[in-house]
Design an enzyme around this catalytic site. Sequence first.
Site, short mmCIF file in Angstrom:
data_model
loop_
_atom_site.label_atom_id
_atom_site.label_comp_id
_atom_site.label_asym_id
_atom_site.label_seq_id
_atom_site.Cartn_x
_atom_site.Cartn_y
_atom_site.Cartn_z
N TYR A 112 -6.95 16.49 1.03
CA TYR A 112 -5.52 16.76 1.21
C TYR A 112 -5.12 17.63 0.19
O TYR A 112 -3.81 18.10 0.40
CB TYR A 112 -4.70 15.30 1.34
CG TYR A 112 -5.07 14.74 2.42
CD1 TYR A 112 -4.84 14.98 3.77
CD2 TYR A 112 -5.23 13.00 2.18
CE1 TYR A 112 -5.34 14.34 4.69
CE2 TYR A 112 -5.43 12.64 3.34
CZ TYR A 112 -5.42 12.84 4.48
OH TYR A 112 -5.69 12.15 5.69
N ASN A 152 -4.71 5.61 -5.24
CA ASN A 152 -5.03 6.35 -3.74
C ASN A 152 -4.94 7.97 -3.99
O ASN A 152 -4.05 8.37 -4.31
CB ASN A 152 -4.67 5.85 -2.66
CG ASN A 152 -4.59 4.52 -2.19
OD1 ASN A 152 -5.24 3.96 -2.88
ND2 ASN A 152 -3.91 4.12 -1.18
N ASN A 174 0.71 -1.20 -0.08
CA ASN A 174 -0.05 0.15 0.09
C ASN A 174 0.90 1.37 -0.07
O ASN A 174 1.57 1.49 0.85
CB ASN A 174 -0.80 -0.21 1.31
CG ASN A 174 -1.56 1.28 1.24
OD1 ASN A 174 -2.72 1.50 0.63
ND2 ASN A 174 -1.26 2.24 2.39
N GLU A 175 0.55 2.18 -0.88
CA GLU A 175 1.26 3.52 -0.92
C GLU A 175 2.95 3.23 -0.91
O GLU A 175 3.51 3.83 -0.30
CB GLU A 175 0.61 4.47 0.01
CG GLU A 175 -0.84 4.81 -0.35
CD GLU A 175 -1.25 5.96 0.76
OE1 GLU A 175 -0.67 6.44 1.52
OE2 GLU A 175 -2.28 6.19 0.21
#
Length: 289
Positions: A139, A133, A81-82
Amino acid sequence: MKLLKELGVNVVRGAHYPQDQRWLDLCDENGIAMWEECLGPGVGAGDIANKWFMDNQLQQVSEMMAASSNHPSVFFWGFFNEGPSSDKTACENGYKVMADKIHSLDSSRLVTWADNKANKSVCLEHADLVSFNHYPGWYTSGGPEACAPYWNFQANWVATNHPTKPFMISETGAGGVYEWAHNASSVRWSQGYQNDIVQADVIVALNNSQISSLTLWQFMDIKANTKDTAKCPQCDYLPGVTPPTCGYIDVNCGRPGGENHKGSVDFWRRKKQVFNTVASLYHSQEFGL
């Protein structure tokens, strides 16, 4: 599961760790497609260069697949993830190694990862499904109006550069404090602001044929990590009220109350405004969360 069905969900991303077999049983029984991924949020290039780390990642994904392969609900195998997907060295030594391992064990399901480098990623040749994502309007600046331009651009980029691969939004959304339900205006951290951002995300996904799926972050509010909790102590709870309800919460410290407030329901599974908005959109389009 009852709440997910009420929302009109047909796909769930299980992040960021392998899922309980009892949960996968429920997904099998209720027709929910699952994305299952091995533990690995925030993986860095240094991790991938570490033999011990990679050996354990390969063991972990093998064990996850051995446990879950017989569940018809599992559609996707995920990892990293990321992670450092904009680093070409990481592509060969990490992403390719993981994807090859998964394909060697199961050629019938899609390999993917939640990528936060978007069109800067250089490892996507190793994915069967491109998954991004991002949190436009949360953000980034621009509010709800930022959602459609961002996701339409990324969907078009994937279709142009990886035309054989489907594209999904693997994380997006906004935070909304449960107790901030009746603000006079939709300020940041209010349920109204969260509702506006998520509604914009869902609408663009529903209306862009180049976006195959959407998994909002997240279904329910959760405790933040230890670092965030240290910055933001718990709220001041109202005495004698059950479930616990904040009388005052500081929203200027990072993650208010030491929680991630991006859920469609709160920590106690109380519905926020966004729950009904998403449910209405999903049921009208037979789409997924």
